[in-house]
Write a protein that holds these residues in place. Structure first.
Motif, PDB file in Angstrom:
ATOM      1  N   ASP A  17      -1.869   2.041   9.909  1.00 16.31           N
ATOM      2  CA  ASP A  17      -2.929   1.599   8.999  1.00 16.31           C
ATOM      3  C   ASP A  17      -4.118   1.137   9.837  1.00 16.31           C
ATOM      4  OD1 ASP A  17      -4.424  -0.541   7.417  1.00 16.31           O
ATOM      5  OD2 ASP A  17      -3.056   0.167   5.863  1.00 16.31           O
ATOM      6  N   ARG A  73       0.831  -1.205   0.000  1.00 17.31           N
ATOM      7  CA  ARG A  73       0.000   0.000   0.000  1.00 17.31           C
ATOM      8  C   ARG A  73       0.862   1.250   0.000  1.00 17.31           C
ATOM      9  NH1 ARG A  73      -4.168   2.305   4.641  1.00 17.31           N
ATOM     10  NH2 ARG A  73      -5.193   3.829   3.276  1.00 17.31           N
ATOM     11  N   GLU A  85     -10.129   5.934   7.662  1.00 19.98           N
ATOM     12  CA  GLU A  85      -9.002   6.844   7.891  1.00 19.98           C
ATOM     13  C   GLU A  85      -9.363   8.271   7.467  1.00 19.98           C
ATOM     14  OE1 GLU A  85      -5.505   3.461   7.219  1.00 19.98           O
ATOM     15  OE2 GLU A  85      -5.984   4.908   5.634  1.00 19.98           O
ATOM     16  N   ARG A  86     -10.052   8.395   6.349  1.00 20.94           N
ATOM     17  CA  ARG A  86     -10.503   9.711   5.905  1.00 20.94           C
ATOM     18  C   ARG A  86     -11.493  10.314   6.890  1.00 20.94           C
ATOM     19  NH1 ARG A  86     -14.142  10.196   1.640  1.00 20.94           N
ATOM     20  NH2 ARG A  86     -15.453   8.884   2.965  1.00 20.94           N
ATOM     21  N   TRP A  93      -9.591   2.949   3.876  1.00 22.20           N
ATOM     22  CA  TRP A  93      -9.288   4.354   3.601  1.00 22.20           C
ATOM     23  C   TRP A  93     -10.445   5.263   3.968  1.00 22.20           C
ATOM     24  CZ3 TRP A  93     -11.054   3.685  -1.866  1.00 22.20           C
ATOM     25  CH2 TRP A  93     -10.654   2.477  -2.436  1.00 22.20           C
ATOM     26  N   ASP A 116      -4.926   3.970  -3.402  1.00 20.67           N
ATOM     27  CA  ASP A 116      -6.227   4.203  -2.762  1.00 20.67           C
ATOM     28  C   ASP A 116      -7.074   5.126  -3.632  1.00 20.67           C
ATOM     29  OD1 ASP A 116      -5.147   2.750  -0.712  1.00 20.67           O
ATOM     30  OD2 ASP A 116      -4.846   4.455   0.623  1.00 20.67           O
TER      31      ASP A 116
END
Length: 451
Positions: A193, A113, A137-138, A134, A119
């Protein structure tokens, strides 16, 4: 005569089940071999045919892991009179799957990654992590920037995309905070992560649950179902949020089964505020609290649950009520600006796909299943952790199979919870603590077997 015939008919299936169970118990390695063979075949199919890169990478490693476990198990079957040693333990197979089929693909995908930086594309063949990684995480970064983890879909200067949505409760963003706070370099991004955070949370919750219930020697079969099964191993390497959620559910069950209703309510509120699929588990935990400690404890459980839910949800809701409704309520229900991609060909989805009448039938079946589980809870309320885990597994199985928008991946809840049933049945006679009834620390006097 009729009564005798009925009794003999009822005994026949029971005796057949007993004989099958006895046969399986006599030769556990034979069952292990069949399990690992089936898992290896599944992993090989994933490695060769799946469109997602992460799934194919996992499949390649997992095929090797399950294959090595199968070789070890076959050796045990072929040398039944071998001297007992750690090398001959059935746990070796589980450990091999854990290292080769779970840790190795996770590390590989974490490194890839950082190298590929693929992504936020529509090309599944490039994803080193599933979109939920993702997206969460965003959501953490958005929460820090705006006070809400949800993008304002109506304010976007472009056509909305499915990846713009965060179909989780506000607590789910917490799992993305480590990357949002300390990420920025390849190494920091890899170790923060979201999959690493999910895995760590799941492991800590399971260890805490085992300690609370004094399970010193979990059965191998329970570990195979809960950990080594493909649904768990695949989720571990490619996504992970469902493992964190089910780990928190198990912790809530363990807390309630050891008479800590306040703490159980706190965990239930947090996990439900992370993902709504955990709401049925909170209901079962409430029944467990009531059956063990009575109405006052249930009232305390309910008060803490509602209070914590309000505290973690209302501030986010007030920042942007429309965004909250769009992401958390409308999108998962298929009523948002973009349709939810959760459409695995399970019974509920297949029935609903026939048209409006099919959708009504699917919803009626789902409601009927929910009422049946509720009746089960009322008539046979759970008294132990194993009881509660079994009822949650059945309820989530019905939900996954009959809801009109769902994924095969949700079955990981069922496999982990069924494994937990076997593990929790193996607990010590009394949990930690020796206080009196209602203190939150007294021993579990309920029977050790699940009804």
């Amino acid at each position: 005569m009729g009564t005798q015939a009925d009794d003999s008919t009822a005994r026949a299936p029971a005796s057949a089940v007993t004989r099958l169970r006895s046969a399986l118990n006599r030769r556990p390695p034979a069952v292990d071999a069949l399990l690992y063979l089936g898992c290896a075949c599944y992993a090989l199919v994933m490695a060769l045919t799946d469109k997602h890169l992460g799934f194919r990478v996992w499949g390649a490693f997992a095929t090797a892991g399950y294959g090595l476990a199968l070789v070890h198990t076959s050796w045990l079957l072929l040398t039944p009179r071998g001297r007992a040693s750690r090398v001959r333990s059935r746990w070796v197979g589980v450990a091999v799957v854990g290292v080769v089929g779970m840790l190795a693909p996770l590390v590989t995908l974490l490194v890839r990654r950082q190298i590929a930086n693929a992504d936020w594309t529509d090309a599944e063949g490039l994803w080193s992590a599933q979109p939920e990684v993702w997206v969460i995480e965003r959501a953490a970064s958005t929460l820090l920037d705006t006070g809400t983890p949800y993008l304002d879909i109506a304010a976007l200067d472009r056509v909305p995309h499915v990846h713009d949505y965060t179909p989780y409760g506000p607590v789910m963003a917490v799992f993305g905070l480590p990357r949002a706070l300390v990420g920025g370099t390849p190494f920091a991004d890899a170790v923060t992560d979201a999959r690493v955070v999910f895995a760590g949370a799941a492991v800590l919750c399971v260890l805490a649950s085992l300690r609370l219930l004094r399970v010193s020697s979990p059965p191998v079969r329970g570990a195979q179902l809960a950990v080594a099964f493909p649904l768990t191993a695949l989720t571990w390497a490619t996504a992970g949020p469902d493992l964190a959620i089910v780990g928190l559910v198990l912790l809530a069950v363990a807390l309630a089964a050891t008479d800590r209703p306040g703490w159980a309510a706190l965990v239930c509120a947090l996990v439900t505020s992370a993902k709504l699929i955990a709401a049925p588990a909170a209901v079962v935990v409430g029944f467990l609290v009531f059956s063990r400690l009575g109405a006052r404890a249930l009232a305390r459980f309910g008060g803490v649950f509602v209070g914590v839910t309000v505290v973690v949800t209302v501030p986010v809701l007030l920042v942007n009520p429309k965004a909250f409704a769009e992401h958390v309520l409308l999108f998962p229900a298929g009523l948002g600006e973009i349709a939810s991609p959760a459409a695995s060909p399970l019974p509920g989805r297949l029935i609903a796909s026939t048209g409006a009448v099919g959708t009504v039938i699917a919803l009626v079946l789902l409601l009927a299943a929910g009422l049946a589980v509720l009746l089960w809870l009322v008539r046979r309320p759970p008294r132990t952790a194993a009881d509660a885990a079994l009822r949650i597994a059945v309820g989530l199985l019905a939900f996954t199979m009959l809801t009109t928008a769902t994924r095969f991946g949700y079955l990981v809840y069922v496999s982990v919870l069924l494994g937990a049933v076997l593990v929790f049945r193996n607990r010590a006679p009394a949990p930690l603590g020796t206080g009196g009834p209602g203190s939150g620390t007294h021993g579990d006097r309920a029977p050790l077997t699940s009804s």
